[in-house]
Design a protein around this motif. Sequence first.
Motif, PDB file in Angstrom:
ATOM      1  N   GLN A 197       7.450  -4.616 -23.004  1.00 44.75           N
ATOM      2  CA  GLN A 197       8.147  -4.481 -21.715  1.00 44.75           C
ATOM      3  C   GLN A 197       9.611  -4.821 -21.947  1.00 44.75           C
ATOM      4  N   MET A 198      10.502  -3.899 -21.566  1.00 51.55           N
ATOM      5  CA  MET A 198      11.928  -4.087 -21.833  1.00 51.55           C
ATOM      6  C   MET A 198      12.713  -4.179 -20.517  1.00 51.55           C
ATOM      7  N   PHE A 199      13.562  -5.196 -20.436  1.00 55.81           N
ATOM      8  CA  PHE A 199      14.468  -5.354 -19.291  1.00 55.81           C
ATOM      9  C   PHE A 199      15.891  -5.116 -19.797  1.00 55.81           C
ATOM     10  N   ILE A 200      16.618  -4.220 -19.141  1.00 59.71           N
ATOM     11  CA  ILE A 200      17.970  -3.856 -19.576  1.00 59.71           C
ATOM     12  C   ILE A 200      18.941  -4.103 -18.421  1.00 59.71           C
ATOM     13  N   VAL A 201      19.923  -4.962 -18.659  1.00 58.44           N
ATOM     14  CA  VAL A 201      20.960  -5.251 -17.650  1.00 58.44           C
ATOM     15  C   VAL A 201      22.242  -4.578 -18.111  1.00 58.44           C
ATOM     16  N   SER A 202      22.711  -3.608 -17.334  1.00 61.63           N
ATOM     17  CA  SER A 202      23.908  -2.856 -17.727  1.00 61.63           C
ATOM     18  C   SER A 202      24.537  -2.209 -16.500  1.00 61.63           C
ATOM     19  N   LYS A 203      25.878  -2.052 -16.543  1.00 63.19           N
ATOM     20  CA  LYS A 203      26.578  -1.343 -15.471  1.00 63.19           C
ATOM     21  C   LYS A 203      26.315   0.158 -15.551  1.00 63.19           C
ATOM     22  N   SER A 204      25.874   0.612 -16.725  1.00 62.82           N
ATOM     23  CA  SER A 204      25.547   2.031 -16.905  1.00 62.82           C
ATOM     24  C   SER A 204      24.041   2.250 -16.722  1.00 62.82           C
ATOM     25  N   TYR A 205      23.458   1.489 -15.807  1.00 64.55           N
ATOM     26  CA  TYR A 205      22.009   1.528 -15.622  1.00 64.55           C
ATOM     27  C   TYR A 205      21.495   2.916 -15.241  1.00 64.55           C
ATOM     28  N   LEU A 240       8.334   0.246 -19.788  1.00 64.76           N
ATOM     29  CA  LEU A 240       7.245  -0.104 -20.703  1.00 64.76           C
ATOM     30  C   LEU A 240       7.093   1.018 -21.712  1.00 64.76           C
ATOM     31  N   VAL A 241       7.150   0.678 -22.996  1.00 60.23           N
ATOM     32  CA  VAL A 241       7.060   1.688 -24.054  1.00 60.23           C
ATOM     33  C   VAL A 241       6.152   1.178 -25.171  1.00 60.23           C
ATOM     34  N   ARG A 242       5.706   2.100 -26.014  1.00 56.51           N
ATOM     35  CA  ARG A 242       5.009   1.711 -27.230  1.00 56.51           C
ATOM     36  C   ARG A 242       6.011   1.059 -28.179  1.00 56.51           C
ATOM     37  N   LYS A 243       5.512   0.205 -29.057  1.00 58.35           N
ATOM     38  CA  LYS A 243       6.417  -0.535 -29.936  1.00 58.35           C
ATOM     39  C   LYS A 243       7.239   0.384 -30.829  1.00 58.35           C
ATOM     40  N   PHE A 244       6.632   1.510 -31.261  1.00 57.16           N
ATOM     41  CA  PHE A 244       7.366   2.419 -32.147  1.00 57.16           C
ATOM     42  C   PHE A 244       8.448   3.210 -31.409  1.00 57.16           C
ATOM     43  N   GLU A 245       8.462   3.111 -30.066  1.00 54.95           N
ATOM     44  CA  GLU A 245       9.480   3.809 -29.281  1.00 54.95           C
ATOM     45  C   GLU A 245      10.701   2.946 -28.983  1.00 54.95           C
ATOM     46  N   THR A 246      10.656   1.662 -29.372  1.00 53.50           N
ATOM     47  CA  THR A 246      11.758   0.747 -29.030  1.00 53.50           C
ATOM     48  C   THR A 246      13.081   1.148 -29.681  1.00 53.50           C
ATOM     49  N   ALA A 260      25.206  -3.878 -23.355  1.00 50.94           N
ATOM     50  CA  ALA A 260      24.025  -4.048 -22.492  1.00 50.94           C
ATOM     51  C   ALA A 260      23.215  -5.255 -22.946  1.00 50.94           C
ATOM     52  N   PHE A 261      22.687  -5.977 -21.956  1.00 54.81           N
ATOM     53  CA  PHE A 261      21.825  -7.133 -22.233  1.00 54.81           C
ATOM     54  C   PHE A 261      20.368  -6.664 -22.182  1.00 54.81           C
ATOM     55  N   ILE A 262      19.631  -6.873 -23.289  1.00 43.82           N
ATOM     56  CA  ILE A 262      18.268  -6.345 -23.401  1.00 43.82           C
ATOM     57  C   ILE A 262      17.293  -7.478 -23.717  1.00 43.82           C
ATOM     58  N   SER A 263      16.214  -7.519 -22.951  1.00 45.42           N
ATOM     59  CA  SER A 263      15.145  -8.490 -23.205  1.00 45.42           C
ATOM     60  C   SER A 263      13.856  -7.715 -23.511  1.00 45.42           C
ATOM     61  N   VAL A 264      13.178  -8.112 -24.599  1.00 44.27           N
ATOM     62  CA  VAL A 264      11.957  -7.420 -25.023  1.00 44.27           C
ATOM     63  C   VAL A 264      10.803  -8.410 -25.050  1.00 44.27           C
ATOM     64  N   VAL A 265       9.704  -8.059 -24.376  1.00 45.57           N
ATOM     65  CA  VAL A 265       8.534  -8.936 -24.296  1.00 45.57           C
ATOM     66  C   VAL A 265       7.292  -8.149 -24.726  1.00 45.57           C
ATOM     67  N   ASN A 266       6.489  -8.716 -25.617  1.00 41.98           N
ATOM     68  CA  ASN A 266       5.232  -8.071 -26.015  1.00 41.98           C
ATOM     69  C   ASN A 266       4.259  -8.069 -24.844  1.00 41.98           C
ATOM     70  N   ALA A 267       3.659  -6.924 -24.582  1.00 41.35           N
ATOM     71  CA  ALA A 267       2.691  -6.798 -23.489  1.00 41.35           C
ATOM     72  C   ALA A 267       1.274  -6.889 -24.057  1.00 41.35           C
ATOM     73  N   MET A 268       0.476  -7.788 -23.507  1.00 43.62           N
ATOM     74  CA  MET A 268      -0.899  -7.962 -23.973  1.00 43.62           C
ATOM     75  C   MET A 268      -1.740  -6.718 -23.697  1.00 43.62           C
ATOM     76  N   GLY A 269      -1.457  -6.039 -22.601  1.00 35.17           N
ATOM     77  CA  GLY A 269      -2.192  -4.825 -22.261  1.00 35.17           C
ATOM     78  C   GLY A 269      -1.449  -4.064 -21.180  1.00 35.17           C
ATOM     79  N   VAL A 270      -1.404  -2.748 -21.330  1.00 42.04           N
ATOM     80  CA  VAL A 270      -0.759  -1.893 -20.331  1.00 42.04           C
ATOM     81  C   VAL A 270      -1.749  -0.796 -19.958  1.00 42.04           C
TER      82      VAL A 270
END
Length: 281
Positions: A197-205, A240-246, A260-270
């Motif tokens: 799960q990726m959170f992206i904070v950017s003015k170019s959102y 939410l993306v697959r790990k190989f898509e990051t 851009a400020f990016i936070s990446v969290v491993n998802a136990m299940g999607v």
Amino acid sequence: MAFGLSLYSLGWTAFLLPANIVSGGVSGIGALIYYATGGAEGGGIKIAYSYLVINVFLLYLGIKVLGGKFGVRTVIGIGMTAFLLWLGQLFIHSSPLKLPDERLLATIIGGGLCGTGLGLIFTQGGTSGGTDIIAMIVCKYRNISMGKMILLCDVIIIGSSYFILKDFTSVVYGYISVGVVSFAIDLVLQGTRQSVQMFIVSKSYDSIADRLSSEVGRGVTVLNGQGWYTKEEQKVVMVLVRKFETNQVYKICKQEDPNAFISVVNAMGVFGKGFETIKAK
């Protein structure tokens, strides 16, 4: 599927067969027949022939007992595996390893190639037939899980190799190969299914969200936020993306906003469209 089946065939013809090792599945039964009829020195029946005949019989039996549960990919998988095994034995006459001194290494490499190949096949929704069909037939009439039935088949096949090869070491190596195959399959399947799960904070959102949706093909959610220090309103892009898509996501963010400020969290299940299916009853 073709690449996965090629790895599977290479593992058998270049490593397991030259080292006189019997692994599980119908390929293992084919290896038993190959050794029993003379092997490489005595012009034994090639594993591809036994594999094809046994699988055609099992496929017919499966359709007769279970109905039309076997798709085109099963038939293609069986046909391609038989062809690649035949091709491998035709061109590969010796192992690249120094045998018999490196039999353990041959077991690990051969099992790893077979497991990786099978894992790739499974990710494409394919199958190579074999003992899976036997397990499905037995499970229809007996209260036993498919996993236990497949394991039981592998134990019997590998154990039978002692009566042909008269070598207990080969039996041990056979069981090691099954463990390596199982580990490699899990590794491939977990690697392709692992999500983040990726959170992206950017003015170019807006441009980032548009490109993620069109280029990566994933659903994007834009959340309202506020920077507590600056008290400014912020937009947060969640995807939410697959790990190989990051890497693709990183590339888009860098092109649109290098800061851009990016936070990446491993998802136990999607679960949902594009990911896993909910299997709870």
